[in-house]
Write an enzyme that holds these catalytic residues in place. Structure first.
Site, PDB file in Angstrom:
ATOM      1  N   HIS A  33      60.499  48.802 106.822  1.00 23.77           N
ATOM      2  CA  HIS A  33      60.082  47.447 106.440  1.00 23.77           C
ATOM      3  C   HIS A  33      58.652  46.921 107.869  1.00 23.77           C
ATOM      4  CE1 HIS A  33      61.974  45.778 103.095  1.00 23.77           C
ATOM      5  NE2 HIS A  33      62.833  46.235 103.177  1.00 23.77           N
ATOM      6  N   HIS A  50      66.129  51.785 106.971  1.00 17.95           N
ATOM      7  CA  HIS A  50      65.612  50.897 105.633  1.00 17.95           C
ATOM      8  C   HIS A  50      64.828  49.576 106.776  1.00 17.95           C
ATOM      9  CE1 HIS A  50      65.733  49.143 101.971  1.00 17.95           C
ATOM     10  NE2 HIS A  50      65.142  48.395 102.351  1.00 17.95           N
ATOM     11  N   GLU A  51      65.043  48.679 107.843  1.00 20.93           N
ATOM     12  CA  GLU A  51      64.872  47.877 108.389  1.00 20.93           C
ATOM     13  C   GLU A  51      63.636  48.102 108.932  1.00 20.93           C
ATOM     14  OE1 GLU A  51      65.062  44.853 106.271  1.00 20.93           O
ATOM     15  OE2 GLU A  51      67.491  45.450 105.752  1.00 20.93           O
ATOM     16  N   CYS A  87      66.801  46.773  97.889  1.00 19.92           N
ATOM     17  CA  CYS A  87      65.546  46.213  99.037  1.00 19.92           C
ATOM     18  C   CYS A  87      65.407  44.695  97.735  1.00 19.92           C
ATOM     19  CB  CYS A  87      64.663  47.153  98.417  1.00 19.92           C
ATOM     20  SG  CYS A  87      63.770  46.051  99.585  1.00 19.92           S
TER      21      CYS A  87
HETATM   22 NI    NI Z   1      64.487  46.398 102.014  1.00 22.40          NI
END
Ligand code: NI
Length: 177
Positions: A140, A136-137, A94
């Site tokens: 966030h 993954h995003e 990341c």
């Molecule tokens: Ni990331």
């Protein structure tokens, strides 16, 4: 109009990274500028995706480009995801956790519903790397990072690096202690 053209990458433990991001109410020139800047940051840092909090902005937006190029980077605003299919564990890093890698178990398929930069809703289904980037995003935007999803041994291995990132941050932000 907020000025997003000088946004830079945020790293753990920047508080914006651990907060849920807010939905974008209006897609205007400021948001288009933010998207442009996020693509630039992603390319500069050699990533394949970047979420709003990683540009220091607490808004529900991410960019994704499976080959890391700006031309193929797409923008997803107020995304909702439906992960699907079997799960697979793959090593991930990341941009906001430099030097930290760990195997993360995710779904191999993923459908995303989002708005584009004209405010038009669209749906996209992906497999493989792009499905992984979406998850993954999206994490966030919930204030979650790979360090929160790693196995216990991987967390232990990352401990020193996290401590170092914390120390670097404390040094640059003496008032936050
Ligand atoms: Ni990331």
């Amino acid at each position: 109009m907020p000025d997003y053209k000088n946004c830079t990458i945020t790293r753990f433990p920047e508080p914006v990274l651990s907060k849920p991001a807010q939905p974008i109410e209006k897609i205007d020139d400021a948001i288009r500028q933010l998207a442009e800047r996020m693509k630039e940051i992603m390319v500069e840092t050699q990533g394949v995706g970047l979420a709003g909090p990683q540009a220091g902005v607490n808004l529900q937006i991410f960019v994704a480009s499976p080959d890391g190029t700006k031309e193929n980077a797409k923008v997803y605003i107020n995304p909702k995801i439906e992960p699907d299919g079997p799960m697979k564990s793959v090593e991930e890093g990341c941009l906001s956790l430099p030097g930290i890698w760990g195997k993360i178990t995710r779904y191999t398929r993923c459908t995303v519903h989002a708005l584009d930069l004209d405010g038009k809703p669209f749906t996209e289904t992906a497999e493989g790397i792009l499905a992984r980037i979406f998850q993954h995003e999206y994490d966030h935007l919930q204030g979650m990072m790979i360090k929160d999803r790693m196995s216990i041994p991987a967390k232990l291995r990352a401990r020193k690096k996290l401590k170092q990132l914390q120390d670097d941050y404390d040094e640059k932000n003496p008032s936050s202690q």
